[in-house]
Design an enzyme around this catalytic site. Structure first.
Site, PDB file in Angstrom:
ATOM      1  N   ASP A  51       6.008  61.166  10.853  1.00 51.48           N
ATOM      2  CA  ASP A  51       4.309  60.486  11.833  1.00 51.48           C
ATOM      3  C   ASP A  51       3.700  61.228  12.590  1.00 51.48           C
ATOM      4  OD1 ASP A  51       5.859  58.755  10.031  1.00 51.48           O
ATOM      5  OD2 ASP A  51       7.236  57.984  11.103  1.00 51.48           O
ATOM      6  N   TYR A 110      17.658  65.689  14.514  1.00 54.09           N
ATOM      7  CA  TYR A 110      16.855  65.089  14.730  1.00 54.09           C
ATOM      8  C   TYR A 110      17.353  64.733  16.379  1.00 54.09           C
ATOM      9  CZ  TYR A 110      13.422  64.254  11.526  1.00 54.09           C
ATOM     10  OH  TYR A 110      12.489  63.719   9.897  1.00 54.09           O
TER      11      TYR A 110
END
Length: 236
Positions: A51, A110
């Site tokens: 994003d 992540y």
């Protein structure tokens, strides 16, 4: 020749990683523009999208090269000279013709970086500052996400996926040089899933997280800011 690119980027000023028709200001939009200037017209495929404001230290992409680009060392050098300094090519390697950066990915890793206290001008783009937090609570509650779960309550609305079930192999937190790092490793993640999980860790108590995870209750969670999130590694 098909090649795989390992890319790092500072996502602060980009509108996400994926190419968009409305704007060229994305990670792949910039990379595609430079490649076209070099006579490389193949569509660039990433392991997944990040994003707006999200960073990466090990995003993987693939593309097909024309025959005159057979020197990958030179290609890496030229790309890094032409790309904005906020996008760096770590490595370029030749891969099999059937390699697919997205569909071949088996695990995704992540990290999310938190710091307790007031923000400052030098770290604010890369760390999420929280006025006060309990590391002991974070360390305990992050383990609740481990295993196979239906994460439909940890997904941005409007997502189009066949299944909302994912397997999280690792979820833990640790302290590092004054920061708290949250580590997540899974077979895949839903849209904004990690930011919503971190948001839950910062906003909900243990029982509320358990209820949300079991889909027994739905608590409104504000996603954690994008600036603290990093795509660290893709495994094939």
């Amino acid at each position: 020749m098909r090649c795989a690119l390992n890319i790092a980027y500072n996502g602060t000023y980009y509108l996400g990683s994926q190419s968009q028709t409305q704007t060229p200001n994305t990670i792949l939009g910039n990379l595609q523009k430079v490649c076209i200037q070099l006579g490389i017209y193949s569509k660039i495929i990433a392991s997944g999208r990040t994003d707006k404001g999200v960073h990466a230290t090990g995003q993987i992409c693939h593309m097909d090269l024309p025959s005159f680009w057979n020197d990958l060392v030179k290609l890496k050098k030229v790309l890094n000279e032409m790309l904005p300094t906020s996008i760096r090519i770590n490595t370029i390697i030749a891969v099999e013709d059937n390699f697919h950066a997205r569909y071949g990915a088996k695990q995704r890793i992540y990290r999310y970086i938190l710091k307790e206290g007031l923000s400052n001008a030098f770290e604010n783009d890369f760390v999420t500052f929280v006025k006060e937090l309990s590391f002991d609570e974070l360390e305990k509650n992050i383990k609740l996400f481990r295993g196979e779960h239906n994460f439909k309550q940890f997904m941005k609305t409007g997502s189009d996926v066949k299944s909302t079930t994912r397997v999280i192999y690792k979820a833990f937190g640790y302290r590092h040089k004054g920061s708290i790092v949250l580590h997540f490793k899974a077979n895949g993640f839903l849209r904004s899933q990690i930011r919503l999980m971190v948001g839950a860790l910062l906003q909900l108590n243990t029982e509320q997280i358990k209820e949300q995870l079991a889909c027994k209750n739905s608590y409104k969670i504000k996603p954690a800011p994008s600036n603290g999130l990093y795509l660290a590694k893709i495994k094939y």
